[in-house]
Design an enzyme around this catalytic site. Structure first.
Site, PDB file in Angstrom:
ATOM      1  N   GLY A  49       1.011  -1.080   0.020  1.00  0.00           N
ATOM      2  CA  GLY A  49       0.110   0.045  -0.247  1.00  0.00           C
ATOM      3  C   GLY A  49       0.834   1.141  -0.007  1.00  0.00           C
ATOM      4  N   VAL A 156      14.877   5.052 -24.199  1.00  0.00           N
ATOM      5  CA  VAL A 156      16.174   6.019 -23.694  1.00  0.00           C
ATOM      6  C   VAL A 156      17.206   5.626 -24.471  1.00  0.00           C
ATOM      7  CG1 VAL A 156      16.311   8.062 -22.720  1.00  0.00           C
ATOM      8  CG2 VAL A 156      14.477   7.328 -22.946  1.00  0.00           C
ATOM      9  N   HIS A 242      14.383  -8.562   1.111  1.00  0.00           N
ATOM     10  CA  HIS A 242      13.058  -7.972   1.661  1.00  0.00           C
ATOM     11  C   HIS A 242      12.443 -10.249   1.845  1.00  0.00           C
ATOM     12  CE1 HIS A 242       8.740  -9.087   2.227  1.00  0.00           C
ATOM     13  NE2 HIS A 242       8.391  -7.412   1.768  1.00  0.00           N
ATOM     14  N   SER A 254       3.277 -10.602   0.660  1.00  0.00           N
ATOM     15  CA  SER A 254       3.305  -8.920   0.838  1.00  0.00           C
ATOM     16  C   SER A 254       3.327  -8.779   2.467  1.00  0.00           C
ATOM     17  CB  SER A 254       1.631  -8.719   0.539  1.00  0.00           C
ATOM     18  OG  SER A 254       1.094  -6.912   0.988  1.00  0.00           O
ATOM     19  N   GLU A 255       4.171  -7.971   2.775  1.00  0.00           N
ATOM     20  CA  GLU A 255       4.397  -7.438   3.926  1.00  0.00           C
ATOM     21  C   GLU A 255       2.954  -7.533   4.490  1.00  0.00           C
ATOM     22  OE1 GLU A 255       6.903  -4.565   4.371  1.00  0.00           O
ATOM     23  OE2 GLU A 255       6.931  -4.555   6.423  1.00  0.00           O
ATOM     24  N   ARG A 258       1.609  -9.836   6.969  1.00  0.00           N
ATOM     25  CA  ARG A 258       2.100 -10.172   8.631  1.00  0.00           C
ATOM     26  C   ARG A 258       1.607  -8.948   9.402  1.00  0.00           C
ATOM     27  NH1 ARG A 258       7.848  -9.034   7.718  1.00  0.00           N
ATOM     28  NH2 ARG A 258       7.214  -8.964   5.669  1.00  0.00           N
ATOM     29  N   ARG A 279      12.907  -4.507   7.578  1.00  0.00           N
ATOM     30  CA  ARG A 279      12.819  -5.109   6.168  1.00  0.00           C
ATOM     31  C   ARG A 279      14.050  -6.186   6.474  1.00  0.00           C
ATOM     32  NH1 ARG A 279       9.505  -3.168   1.026  1.00  0.00           N
ATOM     33  NH2 ARG A 279       7.605  -4.086   1.918  1.00  0.00           N
ATOM     34  N   HIS A 382      15.304  -6.598  -3.808  1.00  0.00           N
ATOM     35  CA  HIS A 382      13.456  -5.825  -3.756  1.00  0.00           C
ATOM     36  C   HIS A 382      13.787  -4.241  -3.777  1.00  0.00           C
ATOM     37  CE1 HIS A 382       9.942  -5.072  -2.930  1.00  0.00           C
ATOM     38  NE2 HIS A 382       9.701  -4.556  -2.723  1.00  0.00           N
ATOM     39  N   HIS A 383      14.929  -3.570  -3.098  1.00  0.00           N
ATOM     40  CA  HIS A 383      14.739  -2.318  -3.470  1.00  0.00           C
ATOM     41  C   HIS A 383      15.834  -1.541  -3.945  1.00  0.00           C
ATOM     42  CE1 HIS A 383      12.276   1.638  -3.523  1.00  0.00           C
ATOM     43  NE2 HIS A 383      13.597   1.879  -3.175  1.00  0.00           N
ATOM     44  N   GLU A 412      12.173   5.613  -7.524  1.00  0.00           N
ATOM     45  CA  GLU A 412      13.099   5.127  -6.767  1.00  0.00           C
ATOM     46  C   GLU A 412      14.704   5.062  -7.990  1.00  0.00           C
ATOM     47  OE1 GLU A 412      12.680   0.504  -6.811  1.00  0.00           O
ATOM     48  OE2 GLU A 412      13.945  -0.007  -6.362  1.00  0.00           O
ATOM     49  N   ARG A 422      14.438   0.850   3.199  1.00  0.00           N
ATOM     50  CA  ARG A 422      12.783   1.180   2.974  1.00  0.00           C
ATOM     51  C   ARG A 422      11.622   0.646   3.831  1.00  0.00           C
ATOM     52  NH1 ARG A 422       9.280   0.081   0.122  1.00  0.00           N
ATOM     53  NH2 ARG A 422      10.190  -1.308  -1.069  1.00  0.00           N
ATOM     54  N   GLY A 425       5.594   0.448   2.651  1.00  0.00           N
ATOM     55  CA  GLY A 425       4.062   0.848   2.010  1.00  0.00           C
ATOM     56  C   GLY A 425       5.261   2.818   1.598  1.00  0.00           C
ATOM     57  N   ALA A 427       7.076   3.418  -0.905  1.00  0.00           N
ATOM     58  CA  ALA A 427       7.864   3.300  -2.414  1.00  0.00           C
ATOM     59  C   ALA A 427       6.397   3.530  -3.160  1.00  0.00           C
ATOM     60  CB  ALA A 427       7.878   1.885  -2.317  1.00  0.00           C
ATOM     61  N   VAL A 428       5.484   3.339  -2.371  1.00  0.00           N
ATOM     62  CA  VAL A 428       3.909   4.009  -3.665  1.00  0.00           C
ATOM     63  C   VAL A 428       4.119   5.275  -3.194  1.00  0.00           C
ATOM     64  CG1 VAL A 428       1.588   3.288  -3.201  1.00  0.00           C
ATOM     65  CG2 VAL A 428       3.192   1.293  -3.918  1.00  0.00           C
TER      66      VAL A 428
HETATM   67  P1  ADP Z   1       9.177   3.377 -10.274  1.00  0.00           P
HETATM   68  O1  ADP Z   1       8.581   3.128  -9.107  1.00  0.00           O
HETATM   69  O2  ADP Z   1       9.924   4.217  -9.099  1.00  0.00           O
HETATM   70  O3  ADP Z   1       8.135   4.430 -10.919  1.00  0.00           O
HETATM   71  P2  ADP Z   1       9.298   1.479 -11.821  1.00  0.00           P
HETATM   72  O4  ADP Z   1      10.131  -0.020 -11.058  1.00  0.00           O
HETATM   73  O5  ADP Z   1       8.032   1.102 -11.519  1.00  0.00           O
HETATM   74  O6  ADP Z   1       9.781   2.866 -11.292  1.00  0.00           O
HETATM   75  O7  ADP Z   1       8.684   1.981 -13.198  1.00  0.00           O
HETATM   76  C1  ADP Z   1      10.429   2.296 -14.136  1.00  0.00           C
HETATM   77  C2  ADP Z   1       9.392   2.013 -15.881  1.00  0.00           C
HETATM   78  O8  ADP Z   1      11.115   2.927 -16.333  1.00  0.00           O
HETATM   79  C3  ADP Z   1      10.056   0.810 -16.086  1.00  0.00           C
HETATM   80  O9  ADP Z   1       8.616   0.761 -16.836  1.00  0.00           O
HETATM   81  C4  ADP Z   1      11.038   0.822 -16.261  1.00  0.00           C
HETATM   82  O10 ADP Z   1      10.736  -0.187 -17.639  1.00  0.00           O
HETATM   83  C5  ADP Z   1      11.244   2.047 -17.724  1.00  0.00           C
HETATM   84  N1  ADP Z   1      12.691   2.202 -18.123  1.00  0.00           N
HETATM   85  C6  ADP Z   1      13.947   1.885 -16.983  1.00  0.00           C
HETATM   86  N2  ADP Z   1      15.106   2.571 -18.275  1.00  0.00           N
HETATM   87  C7  ADP Z   1      14.668   2.954 -18.716  1.00  0.00           C
HETATM   88  C8  ADP Z   1      15.078   4.251 -20.388  1.00  0.00           C
HETATM   89  N3  ADP Z   1      15.521   3.923 -20.745  1.00  0.00           N
HETATM   90  N4  ADP Z   1      14.367   4.396 -20.901  1.00  0.00           N
HETATM   91  C9  ADP Z   1      13.065   4.092 -21.158  1.00  0.00           C
HETATM   92  N5  ADP Z   1      12.170   3.411 -20.066  1.00  0.00           N
HETATM   93  C10 ADP Z   1      12.415   2.651 -19.461  1.00  0.00           C
END
Ligand code: ADP
Length: 449
Positions: A49, A156, A242, A254-255, A258, A279, A382-383, A412, A422, A425, A427-428
């Site tokens: 959450g 990118v 985790h 999931s936490e 617990r 954790r 995990h993170h 992240e 971390r 809850g 991270a979200v």
């Molecule tokens: P956050 O929780 O910080 O939003 P996520 O892991 O949920 O991070 O989402 C990050 C997204 O960025 C992923 O879908 C991943 O595939 C995408 N991503 C990572 N590197 C690149 C890149 N170089 N170009 C395009 N997308 C990317």
């Protein structure tokens, strides 16, 4: 002639989608670029959450909370290493972020707890399902209601700079074509690097051969993109394992299980630690057991309180039994030890006092209502708490702490907020708080240039 956008968001996890929606709501032309073939990033796997203190939804449930407690507990959980300004901004903006989601039809009004927190402040969907899928589908609905472009399967590979400020991106699409896209500002929301074994082991050699809970796009490429334009990094060695991961599938348990009242039991049939510790500590306790794994044990009441439990049953992770006796038998566990463990824990619940391990939260109810369940678990990567440096406006900072104009980051990919560990809850909360802030600031800048 390359396409021109006001704001380009890199990554379609929670931080990227929130940034894109917010930037679009500020009347800018927005593009999201995602390297994978589907939207959602690692966020779609988020389980428990979104933490926030002092929300309307807490008040509706009679939960009295305050920001200072949330700040102090996150700092303690982070081993005191958290960047204080970023953490303060995080805590201050959390209730507003919960409302930002609610305003867009994404209502998190059921509340539970995670390790290291003293109060129920983890907001989740009313049906007590995992937050990730619910959040991403709600955000995608909002994306489709707006004039926001999305490019999938597009990696990118470079951030373009002109006169010291961002001017656009170079991307590689599915056909391996290299394209240029112009942008007035960008939001880098590329997530962490838990799925990049080489990078994890570079910083933490002892994590070699650990499974990871993350999707395979969590490679940290955004950190490299930003380092190439001079960004600084912080806390790169702070990597969270985790404690409760099903090892054959790397699936996270999931936490919230617990948090709903489950306990951890060793192969000997004994509890061995405060299950509601943070954790890092719970993981270390499991690794310290002779067999390096444990069981998460719960009863029917816990199952009914967590939709995810049925998913775990469906995936075949769960050993079920009509009685504790039968469960011990199925787990090859000393029956007397296991029965004594349950009996003793149930007394602690009645007294609301865990004399053995000092568990203070989620002593919700005795474990006595069949069927009884167990899942074998061990820790997994995990993170990644480390990442690029930003200021409290989500502006990316270079190695001399100077703003790199037009470049914002959230989620992240950013380092410093969570310190050495971390909280579940957080991270979200992080992605929505700072994703919306990055989107707003990127839009404001684009409109003025
Ligand atoms: P956050 O929780 O910080 O939003 P996520 O892991 O949920 O991070 O989402 C990050 C997204 O960025 C992923 O879908 C991943 O595939 C995408 N991503 C990572 N590197 C690149 C890149 N170089 N170009 C395009 N997308 C990317």
């Amino acid at each position: 002639e390359p396409p021109r956008y006001d704001v380009v968001v890199i990554g379609s996890g929670g931080a990227g989608l929130a940034a894109a929606i917010q930037a679009s709501d500020r009347d800018t032309k927005v593009l999201i670029v995602e390297k994978m073939s589907s939207i959602g990033g690692n966020t779609i796997k988020a389980s428990v959450g979104m933490n926030a203190a002092g929300t309307r939804f807490q008040k509706m449930k009679g939960i009295d909370d305050c920001k200072e407690k949330f700040y102090q507990e996150s700092l303690k959980g982070g081993q005191g290493l958290n960047n204080p300004e970023l953490l303060r901004s995080f805590v201050d903006n959390a209730p507003e972020a919960v409302e930002w989601l609610a305003d867009r039809g994404i209502v998190l009004n059921d509340i539970t707890i995670t390790g290291g927190m003293s109060i129920d402040r983890t907001h989740r969907p009313a049906d007590r399902s995992a937050v990730g899928g619910f959040l991403i589908s709600g955000l995608v609905r909002n994306i489709s209601q707006r004039d926001i472009d999305v490019m999938l399967d597009t990696d990118v590979i470079d951030i373009l700079m002109e006169n010291g400020a961002v001017s656009g991106l170079r991307v590689k699409n599915e056909e391996n074509e290299i394209l240029t896209i112009y942008a007035k500002s960008i939001v880098v929301a590329t997530g962490g690097f838990s799925a990049n074994q080489e990078m994890v082991v570079k910083y933490r050699p002892e994590l070699k051969d650990f499974v990871t809970t993350n999707h395979k796009g969590a490679t940290g490429s955004g950190i490299a993109l930003l380092e190439n334009i001079g960004a600084g990094t912080v806390d790169m060695g702070e990597i969270q394992i985790h404690p409760t991961v099903e090892q054959t599938t790397s699936y996270l348990i999931s936490e919230a299980i617990r948090g709903g009242g489950a306990i951890l039991v060793s192969q000997k049939g004994e509890r061995f630690f405060n299950e509601m510790e943070t954790r890092d500590k719970v993981s270390a306790a499991i690794i310290g057991l002779p067999e390096h794994y444990a069981y998460i044990v719960f009863d029917e009441q816990v199952r009914l309180n967590n939709k995810a439990a049925d998913e775990y049953i469906g995936r075949g992770f769960v050993v079920s039994a009509d009685s504790p006796r039968q469960l011990a038998d199925k787990l090859n566990m000393d029956m007397h030890a296991f029965l004594a463990t349950l009996e003793r824990y149930n007394v602690f619940v009645e007294k609301q006092n865990d004399e053995d391990f000092g568990r203070k939260t989620a002593l919700r109810h005795p474990i006595h209502e069949g069927p009884f369940y167990a899942i074998q678990i061990a820790p997994g990567v995990h993170h990644t708490m480390g990442g690029v440096t930003v200021n409290t406006n989500t502006e990316v900072l270079d190695v001399n702490n100077q703003v790199i104009p037009g470049v914002f980051a959230a989620g992240e990919v950013v380092g410093g907020i969570h310190g050495g560990n971390r909280i579940g809850g957080n991270a979200v909360a992080d992605i929505i708080i700072f994703g919306t802030m990055a989107g707003r600031n990127a839009a404001n800048l684009a409109r003025c240039s």
